[in-house]
Design a protein around this motif. Structure first.
Motif, PDB file in Angstrom:
ATOM      1  N   GLU A   1      -6.153   7.586  -4.097  1.00 20.96           N
ATOM      2  CA  GLU A   1      -5.945   7.579  -2.652  1.00 20.96           C
ATOM      3  C   GLU A   1      -5.647   6.152  -2.197  1.00 20.96           C
ATOM      4  O   GLU A   1      -6.544   5.424  -1.775  1.00 20.96           O
ATOM      5  CB  GLU A   1      -7.174   8.134  -1.923  1.00 20.96           C
ATOM      6  CG  GLU A   1      -7.366   9.635  -2.083  1.00 20.96           C
ATOM      7  CD  GLU A   1      -6.244  10.431  -1.438  1.00 20.96           C
ATOM      8  OE1 GLU A   1      -5.597   9.916  -0.499  1.00 20.96           O
ATOM      9  OE2 GLU A   1      -6.018  11.575  -1.881  1.00 20.96           O
ATOM     10  N   PRO A   2      -4.401   5.721  -2.297  1.00 19.27           N
ATOM     11  CA  PRO A   2      -4.062   4.349  -1.921  1.00 19.27           C
ATOM     12  C   PRO A   2      -4.188   4.130  -0.423  1.00 19.27           C
ATOM     13  O   PRO A   2      -3.781   4.963   0.386  1.00 19.27           O
ATOM     14  CB  PRO A   2      -2.605   4.212  -2.382  1.00 19.27           C
ATOM     15  CG  PRO A   2      -2.075   5.608  -2.367  1.00 19.27           C
ATOM     16  CD  PRO A   2      -3.232   6.489  -2.752  1.00 19.27           C
ATOM     17  N   GLY A   3      -4.778   2.986  -0.055  1.00 18.38           N
ATOM     18  CA  GLY A   3      -4.959   2.678   1.356  1.00 18.38           C
ATOM     19  C   GLY A   3      -3.689   2.202   2.035  1.00 18.38           C
ATOM     20  O   GLY A   3      -3.512   2.366   3.242  1.00 18.38           O
ATOM     21  N   PHE A   4      -2.773   1.588   1.277  1.00 15.43           N
ATOM     22  CA  PHE A   4      -1.505   1.107   1.809  1.00 15.43           C
ATOM     23  C   PHE A   4      -0.604   0.782   0.624  1.00 15.43           C
ATOM     24  O   PHE A   4      -1.017   0.932  -0.533  1.00 15.43           O
ATOM     25  CB  PHE A   4      -1.692  -0.106   2.721  1.00 15.43           C
ATOM     26  CG  PHE A   4      -2.419  -1.261   2.074  1.00 15.43           C
ATOM     27  CD1 PHE A   4      -1.727  -2.275   1.432  1.00 15.43           C
ATOM     28  CD2 PHE A   4      -3.808  -1.336   2.112  1.00 15.43           C
ATOM     29  CE1 PHE A   4      -2.389  -3.336   0.836  1.00 15.43           C
ATOM     30  CE2 PHE A   4      -4.486  -2.400   1.529  1.00 15.43           C
ATOM     31  CZ  PHE A   4      -3.773  -3.395   0.892  1.00 15.43           C
TER      32      PHE A   4
ATOM     33  N   ARG B   1       1.985   8.253  -0.189  1.00 14.41           N
ATOM     34  CA  ARG B   1       0.784   8.201   0.654  1.00 14.41           C
ATOM     35  C   ARG B   1       0.484   6.775   1.091  1.00 14.41           C
ATOM     36  O   ARG B   1       0.118   6.518   2.244  1.00 14.41           O
ATOM     37  CB  ARG B   1      -0.412   8.771  -0.113  1.00 14.41           C
ATOM     38  CG  ARG B   1      -0.369  10.277  -0.289  1.00 14.41           C
ATOM     39  CD  ARG B   1      -1.527  10.744  -1.146  1.00 14.41           C
ATOM     40  NE  ARG B   1      -1.514  12.183  -1.324  1.00 14.41           N
ATOM     41  CZ  ARG B   1      -2.289  12.839  -2.182  1.00 14.41           C
ATOM     42  NH1 ARG B   1      -3.146  12.163  -2.934  1.00 14.41           N
ATOM     43  NH2 ARG B   1      -2.217  14.150  -2.278  1.00 14.41           N
ATOM     44  N   GLY B   2       0.630   5.837   0.155  1.00 21.63           N
ATOM     45  CA  GLY B   2       0.395   4.444   0.500  1.00 21.63           C
ATOM     46  C   GLY B   2       1.376   3.949   1.543  1.00 21.63           C
ATOM     47  O   GLY B   2       0.999   3.244   2.492  1.00 21.63           O
TER      48      GLY B   2
ATOM     49  N   VAL C   1      -2.332   0.757   8.723  1.00 19.47           N
ATOM     50  CA  VAL C   1      -3.588   0.447   8.034  1.00 19.47           C
ATOM     51  C   VAL C   1      -3.595  -1.001   7.534  1.00 19.47           C
ATOM     52  O   VAL C   1      -4.559  -1.748   7.760  1.00 19.47           O
ATOM     53  CB  VAL C   1      -3.813   1.428   6.865  1.00 19.47           C
ATOM     54  CG1 VAL C   1      -5.020   0.998   6.023  1.00 19.47           C
ATOM     55  CG2 VAL C   1      -4.020   2.844   7.391  1.00 19.47           C
ATOM     56  N   PHE C   2      -2.527  -1.410   6.851  1.00 24.46           N
ATOM     57  CA  PHE C   2      -2.455  -2.762   6.328  1.00 24.46           C
ATOM     58  C   PHE C   2      -2.322  -3.776   7.462  1.00 24.46           C
ATOM     59  O   PHE C   2      -2.994  -4.818   7.474  1.00 24.46           O
ATOM     60  CB  PHE C   2      -1.281  -2.875   5.359  1.00 24.46           C
ATOM     61  CG  PHE C   2      -1.116  -4.234   4.720  1.00 24.46           C
ATOM     62  CD1 PHE C   2      -2.185  -4.858   4.102  1.00 24.46           C
ATOM     63  CD2 PHE C   2       0.112  -4.884   4.737  1.00 24.46           C
ATOM     64  CE1 PHE C   2      -2.040  -6.107   3.512  1.00 24.46           C
ATOM     65  CE2 PHE C   2       0.266  -6.128   4.154  1.00 24.46           C
ATOM     66  CZ  PHE C   2      -0.817  -6.736   3.542  1.00 24.46           C
TER      67      PHE C   2
ATOM     68  N   LEU D   1       6.648  -5.750  11.271  1.00 22.33           N
ATOM     69  CA  LEU D   1       7.514  -5.871  10.110  1.00 22.33           C
ATOM     70  C   LEU D   1       6.972  -5.103   8.909  1.00 22.33           C
ATOM     71  O   LEU D   1       7.736  -4.495   8.141  1.00 22.33           O
ATOM     72  CB  LEU D   1       7.713  -7.348   9.747  1.00 22.33           C
ATOM     73  CG  LEU D   1       8.810  -7.653   8.728  1.00 22.33           C
ATOM     74  CD1 LEU D   1      10.138  -7.070   9.167  1.00 22.33           C
ATOM     75  CD2 LEU D   1       8.934  -9.154   8.511  1.00 22.33           C
ATOM     76  N   THR D   2       5.653  -5.102   8.730  1.00 19.34           N
ATOM     77  CA  THR D   2       5.061  -4.365   7.625  1.00 19.34           C
ATOM     78  C   THR D   2       5.278  -2.870   7.788  1.00 19.34           C
ATOM     79  O   THR D   2       5.576  -2.160   6.813  1.00 19.34           O
ATOM     80  CB  THR D   2       3.549  -4.668   7.540  1.00 19.34           C
ATOM     81  OG1 THR D   2       3.374  -6.050   7.245  1.00 19.34           O
ATOM     82  CG2 THR D   2       2.899  -3.853   6.441  1.00 19.34           C
TER      83      THR D   2
END
Length: 437
Positions: free
Chosen positions: A370-373, A138-139, A147-148, A119-120
């Motif tokens: 640089e956002p991870g998610f 990017r996130g 990633v999340f 779902l994410t």
């Protein structure tokens, strides 16, 4: 299962339009529309004809057999000429061959139902399409790549191991849980909780990327708010005048600062005034400041702020962080700039890059974003609830309470990935997708 169809590209003038079908009739429609049997995952240049043999257009026809497709079903993509007429004519021809119009987000919902996405990741598809900045895109892309989801699964796996340890011991009440086992379980839970706290903090930091951050320019009349707005936006948006009180209503502009989407808001000058319209403008200035993510407190070497006062910080009393900015730097020699804050000149451009960096730092970002998610509010809420139950588990005095809080902590994370998600939640999420996604 019905075969659904939608125009997956933007409606309007354009070189190419993309029409997407998904469902059991996709293959038959491909054969009838193109007049041949398509190869899997092969881009065929084809004429598209309706049931009477009338040619509608020429373009590319690509057939993706299940399960190796976006939705996990048979999928057909048609690349036609753009515009409003040709794509709709071909869409109508496909409907005549048995397809039905897709609902918002129905393609991605089918991908989720067939296990192609959790779902994410499904939400990340919509976030990627609607991203308002490079950082948000990017996130969203990293969320789409899992990633999340991976971080949440790691936390769930940690909780599962602890639950097996505790509940396994509870299955043998005559033996009970020894002190060493309980201590080990609590130690492991502390490790899991620390991982969750780190994920929660990152999610709170990244959440503003979705809608962008609101930066409000606040200060006395003639300190250079409008000039600075124009300088940061690189265009003349606000009227600049030597007369005090020129700006009455807030002036807003959208800009991207090193990948971060910002809404920059110029406000009426803060001062004591009995003039009704100006007082209304000043009230709106304070209202904007109270809902800001960052307030730029503007001061100028030739202007006293709030009449005799020189600092509005005590008057702010707001939760938003405040950055002091000295304008009209061209009026003061560098050696004489002893006051704290960032010195800028809208006229010469001096200090603008330093101000941009300072804005990012006060918003919690460095020079490189640089956002991870890209999290959503429901994700943050679920993480918060899970952390709460973990804390209760650590303070539980009985084994059964400890085990129950662990179960609730794990259950709180299930909706993030869509496990045991309700139909109402799924309906709300996918209804906000665009048609064709």
């Amino acid at each position: 299962m019905n075969t659904i169809i939608a125009i997956a590209s933007a409606i309007g003038p354009g070189g190419v339009a993309v029409i997407r079908l998904s469902g059991p009739l996709s293959f038959e429609i491909a054969k009838q529309l193109g007049g041949f049997t398509p190869k899997p995952r092969y881009a065929h240049f084809s004429s598209f004809k309706d049931t009477t043999g009338l040619m509608l257009d020429q373009g590319l026809l690509i057939w993706f057999p299940a399960p190796h497709s976006y939705t996990g079903e048979d999928v057909l993509e048609l690349h036609t000429h753009g515009g409003e007429v040709i794509p709709r004519v071909i869409l109508q021809a496909c409907v005549a061959l048995g397809a039905r119009l897709a609902e918002p987000g129905e393609f991605t919902r089918r991908a989720y139902a067939h296990g192609k996405l959790d779902l994410t990741q499904a939400e990340a598809v919509a976030d990627l399409v609607s991203a308002t900045s490079v950082a948000a895109a990017r996130g969203a892309l990293r969320s789409l790549n899992g990633v999340f989801s991976s971080s949440v699964r790691n936390i769930q796996d940690g909780l599962t191991r602890i639950r097996l340890l505790i509940e396994g011991g509870m299955d043998f009440p005559e033996e009970g849980l020894d002190t060493e086992t309980v201590f080990f379980a609590q130690t492991q839970l502390n490790t899991v909780l620390e991982a969750l706290h780190q994920l929660f903090q990152e999610a709170e930091k990244l959440h503003p990327l979705r809608a962008g951050c609101r930066v409000v320019l606040l200060g006395a009349p003639n300190v250079g708010k409008s000039s600075l707005l124009n300088a940061l936006a690189r265009e003349e948006l606000a009227i600049v005048s030597p007369f005090a009180g020129t700006t009455r209503d807030p002036i807003r502009t959208q800009l991207e600062l090193r990948g971060i989407h910002l809404e920059l808001i110029d406000t009426a000058g803060i001062r004591s005034s009995e003039e009704l319209v100006e007082k209304m403008g000043i009230e709106r200035s304070w209202s904007e400041a109270h809902s800001a993510d960052l307030v730029l407190e503007l001061k100028a070497p030739d202007v006293d702020l709030l009449g005799t006062e020189t600092d509005i910080t005590p008057a702010l009393s707001i939760d938003a962080p405040t950055l002091k900015v000295w304008t009209k730097a061209d009026l003061v020699k560098p050696i004489d700039r002893t006051q704290d804050g960032v010195w800028v000149s809208a006229q010469s451009g001096e200090g603008l890059q330093a101000l941009e960096l300072a804005i990012l730092e006060h918003l919690g970002w460095g020079a490189q974003v640089e956002p991870g998610f890209l999290p959503r509010e429901r994700h943050i809420s679920a993480l918060r609830t899970s952390a709460h139950h973990m804390q209760l588990a650590l303070s539980a005095e009985r084994e059964e309470f400890f085990a129950e809080e662990l179960r609730l902590a794990q259950k709180a994370l299930d909706p993030i990935l869509g496990e045991l998600a309700s139909d109402d939640l799924l309906g709300e999420i996918f209804s906000r997708f665009c048609i064709g996604k």
